[in-house]
Design an enzyme around this catalytic site. Structure first.
Site, PDB file in Angstrom:
ATOM      1  N   PHE A  11     -97.860-112.606  25.692  1.00 45.40           N
ATOM      2  CA  PHE A  11     -97.838-111.736  24.619  1.00 45.40           C
ATOM      3  C   PHE A  11     -97.563-109.741  24.808  1.00 45.40           C
ATOM      4  O   PHE A  11     -96.645-109.422  24.122  1.00 45.40           O
ATOM      5  CB  PHE A  11     -98.990-111.682  24.505  1.00 45.40           C
ATOM      6  CG  PHE A  11     -99.921-110.896  23.306  1.00 45.40           C
ATOM      7  CD1 PHE A  11     -99.483-110.800  22.500  1.00 45.40           C
ATOM      8  CD2 PHE A  11    -101.153-110.695  24.153  1.00 45.40           C
ATOM      9  CE1 PHE A  11    -100.302-109.791  21.569  1.00 45.40           C
ATOM     10  CE2 PHE A  11    -101.978-109.586  23.102  1.00 45.40           C
ATOM     11  CZ  PHE A  11    -101.324-109.206  22.004  1.00 45.40           C
ATOM     12  N   GLY A  36     -96.275-117.868  29.537  1.00 43.66           N
ATOM     13  CA  GLY A  36     -95.585-116.712  28.384  1.00 43.66           C
ATOM     14  C   GLY A  36     -94.264-117.934  27.830  1.00 43.66           C
ATOM     15  O   GLY A  36     -94.505-118.979  27.794  1.00 43.66           O
ATOM     16  N   ASP A  56     -91.635-116.743  40.187  1.00 36.99           N
ATOM     17  CA  ASP A  56     -93.201-116.983  40.127  1.00 36.99           C
ATOM     18  C   ASP A  56     -93.191-115.483  40.975  1.00 36.99           C
ATOM     19  O   ASP A  56     -93.052-114.960  42.256  1.00 36.99           O
ATOM     20  CB  ASP A  56     -93.661-118.280  40.826  1.00 36.99           C
ATOM     21  CG  ASP A  56     -95.349-117.821  40.630  1.00 36.99           C
ATOM     22  OD1 ASP A  56     -95.534-118.789  39.915  1.00 36.99           O
ATOM     23  OD2 ASP A  56     -96.296-117.554  41.315  1.00 36.99           O
ATOM     24  N   LEU A  61     -90.004-111.946  47.091  1.00 36.95           N
ATOM     25  CA  LEU A  61     -89.154-111.089  45.711  1.00 36.95           C
ATOM     26  C   LEU A  61     -88.353-110.444  46.393  1.00 36.95           C
ATOM     27  O   LEU A  61     -87.327-109.579  45.650  1.00 36.95           O
ATOM     28  CB  LEU A  61     -90.331-110.305  44.950  1.00 36.95           C
ATOM     29  CG  LEU A  61     -90.753-111.484  43.680  1.00 36.95           C
ATOM     30  CD1 LEU A  61     -92.117-110.304  43.287  1.00 36.95           C
ATOM     31  CD2 LEU A  61     -90.037-112.000  42.687  1.00 36.95           C
ATOM     32  N   ALA A 114    -101.728-104.391  35.186  1.00 43.31           N
ATOM     33  CA  ALA A 114    -102.319-104.217  34.287  1.00 43.31           C
ATOM     34  C   ALA A 114    -103.806-104.933  34.463  1.00 43.31           C
ATOM     35  O   ALA A 114    -104.154-105.792  34.777  1.00 43.31           O
ATOM     36  CB  ALA A 114    -101.195-105.384  33.471  1.00 43.31           C
ATOM     37  N   TYR A 145    -110.568-114.358  37.338  1.00 49.42           N
ATOM     38  CA  TYR A 145    -110.192-112.895  36.928  1.00 49.42           C
ATOM     39  C   TYR A 145    -110.372-111.836  37.267  1.00 49.42           C
ATOM     40  O   TYR A 145    -110.352-111.038  37.817  1.00 49.42           O
ATOM     41  CB  TYR A 145    -110.411-114.114  34.935  1.00 49.42           C
ATOM     42  CG  TYR A 145    -109.157-112.461  33.939  1.00 49.42           C
ATOM     43  CD1 TYR A 145    -108.215-112.333  34.357  1.00 49.42           C
ATOM     44  CD2 TYR A 145    -109.785-111.143  33.746  1.00 49.42           C
ATOM     45  CE1 TYR A 145    -107.025-111.598  33.385  1.00 49.42           C
ATOM     46  CE2 TYR A 145    -109.053-110.614  32.944  1.00 49.42           C
ATOM     47  CZ  TYR A 145    -107.961-110.953  32.646  1.00 49.42           C
ATOM     48  OH  TYR A 145    -106.777-110.478  31.971  1.00 49.42           O
ATOM     49  N   THR A 175    -107.089-106.411  22.958  1.00 49.82           N
ATOM     50  CA  THR A 175    -105.719-106.703  22.892  1.00 49.82           C
ATOM     51  C   THR A 175    -105.438-107.728  21.357  1.00 49.82           C
ATOM     52  O   THR A 175    -105.581-108.928  21.969  1.00 49.82           O
ATOM     53  CB  THR A 175    -105.122-106.103  23.051  1.00 49.82           C
ATOM     54  OG1 THR A 175    -105.056-104.938  24.236  1.00 49.82           O
ATOM     55  CG2 THR A 175    -103.255-105.426  22.655  1.00 49.82           C
TER      56      THR A 175
END
Ligand code: UDP
Length: 309
Positions: A11, A36, A56, A61, A114, A145, A175
């Site tokens: 989102f 997503g 992921d 990376l 975030a 979380y 949001t």
């Protein structure tokens, strides 16, 4: 700039991908498509500056392109969803943040984490400023979380102080807007979905608990400025709407906007559900001259139209 947006098909991520492309940047959208969705980024696919990477954040990376800016948005965020996918949530915010901070260090990139209003837990100061340490349960259904986001913030602190990484933290309050999944279990989507189908509106508890809802375009504008402005290394800011509403008020607005025949029914309040939540946005206002422009009624009308389509 070359920008890596993790959770870019989610989102907030997909709204950010669009905004960075509109401002002429190159965007690599990294997403494991857990929550997503491809439909969120489909309109961006034809842009030559957009690349989608199905991967992921907990993977290695190191082989990836060098980037100038990393926005780490890969994590479940709906209570329903993060409790079902608790291990994925915890590793995205811990191992994933660690991986991406190492990449930011190697690439000399700015890193934006975030974070969330959930780091304040069951707060006792309202509106809540960034200096409030939080009152958080480390051993409960929301802990996967809350605590993994708190740990992600701590990782940022250590990379800033030990390795001089330009990391910044945005604590995002509730949001809503286009790009949300209608079945993500959050209050705005639940109520709109129920109202559009003339089903009972499920208010948890007595409905007097509050949240403050920010329209997505306001939020992404603030994030864009925070991420791209020079000289904000180590800053932590709240972004959210300072207007507080009870869940009963929200239900009422949605029933009116949708002209629904739905009735309110009461369900048990989930454990550790915060009683009040409202951000102090003085700091964001000073640093970025930021404040939300959309009222809740305006934003809800836009989202309802989007769901109707
Ligand atoms: N809530 C509700 N009905 C629903 C879903 C949520 O009354 O169908 C309440 C929930 O108990 C909480 C608030 O709405 O007090 C916001 O919940 P949400 O899941 O959107 O996210 P949170 O702000 O708790 O992270």
């Amino acid at each position: 700039m070359k920008v890596l947006i993790t959770g870019g098909a989610g989102f907030l991520g997909s709204n950010l991908c669009r905004l960075f492309l509109e401002n002429g940047h190159e965007v690599i959208c990294l997403d494991n498509l857990g929550s997503g969705s491809l439909s969120n980024v489909e309109p961006l696919m034809k842009n030559k500056n957009f690349k989608l990477l199905n991967a992921d954040v907990t993977q290695d990376l190191w082989e990836m392109d060098k980037v100038d800016l990393i926005l780490h948005f890969a994590s479940r965020a709906s209570p329903n969803d993060y409790q079902t996918n608790s291990f994925e949530t915890m590793t995205a915010n811990s191992n994933g943040t660690f991986n991406l901070l190492k990449k930011a260090h190697k690439d000399k990139a700015v890193f934006l984490f975030a974070s969330t209003s959930e780091v304040y837990g069951q707060a006792s100061v309202f509106p809540t400023p960034e200096t409030y340490y939080g009152y958080v349960n480390s051993f409960g259904p929301r802990s996967c979380y809350d605590e993994s986001k708190r740990f992600g913030e701590t990782l940022c602190y250590e990379f800033i102080h030990k390795f001089d990484v330009d990391a910044r933290i945005v604590r995002i309050f509730n949001t809503y807007g286009p790009g949300m999944r209608y079945n993500d279990g959050r209050v705005v989507t639940n109520f709109i979905h129920q109202a559009l189908n003339n089903e009972d509106i499920t208010v948890y508890g007595d409905g007097k608990q509050t949240r403050s809802f920010c329209f997505v375009d306001d939020l992404t504008r603030g994030i864009y400025d925070f991420a791209t402005r020079q000289g904000l290394k180590g800053e932590v800011i709240n972004l959210g709407n300072p207007v507080e509403n009870t869940m009963l008020e929200l239900a009422d607005k949605i029933i009116k906007i949708t002209k629904s025949k739905s009735k309110i029914v009461y369900k048990p309040l989930p454990k550790d559900d915060p009683v009040r939540r409202v951000p102090d946005i003085t700091k964001a206002n000073k640093l970025l001259d930021w404040q939300p422009k959309f009222s809740l009624d305006e934003g809800l009308r836009i989202l309802v139209e989007w769901f109707r389509k």
